[in-house]
Design an enzyme around this catalytic site. Sequence first.
Site, short mmCIF file in Angstrom:
data_model
loop_
_atom_site.label_atom_id
_atom_site.label_comp_id
_atom_site.label_asym_id
_atom_site.label_seq_id
_atom_site.Cartn_x
_atom_site.Cartn_y
_atom_site.Cartn_z
N SER A 171 0.81 -1.21 0.00
CA SER A 171 0.00 0.00 0.00
C SER A 171 0.85 1.27 0.00
O SER A 171 1.68 1.45 -0.88
CB SER A 171 -0.94 -0.07 1.21
OG SER A 171 -1.80 1.02 1.23
N HIS A 377 -7.51 -5.01 -0.75
CA HIS A 377 -6.37 -4.16 -0.36
C HIS A 377 -5.61 -4.69 0.86
O HIS A 377 -4.53 -4.19 1.17
CB HIS A 377 -6.84 -2.73 -0.10
CG HIS A 377 -5.71 -1.75 -0.06
ND1 HIS A 377 -4.99 -1.40 -1.18
CD2 HIS A 377 -5.13 -1.09 0.97
CE1 HIS A 377 -4.03 -0.56 -0.84
NE2 HIS A 377 -4.08 -0.35 0.46
#
Length: 405
Positions: A171, A377
Amino acid sequence: MVVIQNFYLYLTALVTISQSRVNNAQLLPPLNPPPENTNSDFISLANRYGFQPLQHEVTTDDGYILTLFHIPGRSKYPVLFTHGLADAADLWLLRGENSLGVTLANEGYDVWFANSRGNRYSRRHVSLDPDNNATYWNFSFHEMGYYDLPAIIDRILNETQKPSVTAIGHSRGNLMFYILGATRPEYNSKVNVMISLEPICHLTNTKPPVMTILQAVPFIDQLFNSLNITITEFLGYNSTMTRLVRAYCTYPNIGNELCLNTIIFPLFGFDEKELEPSFVNVFIYHFPAGTSWMEVLHLSQLTRKDFSQFDYGTAQNVLVYNSSVPPAYNLTLATMPFALLAGRNDRLSTLPDVGVLRKQLPNVVDYTVNRRALFNHADAVLGRHMPDYLFPDIRRVLKRYNKRP
Ligand SMILES: *[C@@H]1O[C@H](CO)[C@@H](O)[C@H](O)[C@H]1NC(C)=O
Ligand SMILES: *[C@@H]1O[C@H](CO)[C@@H](O)[C@H](O)[C@H]1NC(C)=O
Ligand SMILES: *[C@@H]1O[C@H](CO)[C@@H](O)[C@H](O)[C@H]1NC(C)=O
Ligand SMILES: *[C@@H]1O[C@H](CO)[C@@H](O)[C@H](O)[C@H]1NC(C)=O
Ligand SMILES: *[C@@H]1O[C@H](CO)[C@@H](O)[C@H](O)[C@H]1NC(C)=O
Ligand SMILES: *[C@@H]1O[C@H](CO)[C@@H](O)[C@H](O)[C@H]1NC(C)=O
Ligand SMILES: *[C@@H]1O[C@H](CO)[C@@H](O)[C@H](O)[C@H]1NC(C)=O
């Protein structure tokens, strides 16, 4: 619409509470804490899987003192792990034998785990006190790319006497490298490949409610400014806000499911097979681990089309940058090899946004959309079956750029 409004209120309330200066340590004990987790940190996790990590202290050029963990091995190049927003090194070990950190350490790779400024392990400075001096929190991912990464990489290269590192980020841990490459081009040659898991850069196609929250962030900030309240830390490990989230997520019988269905899955993408409710009791004592509110503000600015340094507003920009708009990052200068590993079900880092990044980076050596359609994610660090779904994609890149011992 109701959902959106609730998220807005929810965030405002949490930020408000987090700003209270009361010491709530006794006030808000976690409900029903699983005893083995409440005091768990990187070292105890590593011990559980048979490693005795070394701990290094790295001081950046602007005075931040960072903790860097090291599990020694003998690979051709050291492997540096960089975590996401408000996260810490722990998540690379949290799934034990099924997590990437433990797997590569078991295979003999020389592995290093960074902690960004402001998180639970790197909440120190040579002169600024994070609890009493708001200036400490005057940073975003820009400073993490510009100051933290050079200090960390130089320390690793000095300790190992190797010419470059192999980086693996999750991320926002990737975004730091795009900034590093663009603002300090001399570091491009010190990274032989940067493997970006669920990369964050542009956020123009992010889905609600994340998009809604990100767009609400500047207004929340203005609201607090108008009340003369400066928000400093965000989701600090011991903060009231994080304690409330922990209490909610571990509330007997219903907390785990509520946590997944109202926070984790809406933000990161629904993938119930990869993140079971009982695992909430584990990760919630490791994440969130703290960052600055300014980083969240900067993140919210990525929802615009440009990719630029922090926007302070016209007047302040002139003072800081000698320009009414902040300087844009020139990704053409980020020439290190990048592998971009993305997911279809990632609500934060969407395929169209990763596609724009892929076009702008001059040296993308691998672009892979995960074969699991539900890959979201959080799966790269929290997913149960990543040795099946993700590790083969990583190994393919490692095989090309970094030899096993
Ligand atoms: C959190 O609190 C514990 C116990 O009081 C303390 O040992 C630790 O240093 C604190 N961590 C941070 C990041 O403030
Ligand atoms: C915070 O640190 C800055 C820079 O060292 C200093 O100018 C300022 O006076 C400090 N503020 C407080 C409240 O200590
Ligand atoms: C934060 O950093 C910017 C840029 O370095 C500087 O101009 C500004 O004065 C700083 N603000 C505070 C409160 O320290
Ligand atoms: C590299 O390590 C040596 C000793 O091992 C030390 O003297 C030197 O200052 C270090 N350089 C950097 C840039 O950390
Ligand atoms: C905020 O501070 C300014 C100047 O310090 C003062 O004039 C103003 O009345 C304050 N506003 C509130 C809502 O306290
Ligand atoms: C600020 O920008 C102006 C116009 O671009 C330029 O002429 C000037 O030299 C700059 N000042 C500094 C201190 O860089
Ligand atoms: C970005 O860097 C490249 C390579 O040095 C250069 O050719 C280009 O003009 C730069 N773009 C901008 C907008 O400065």
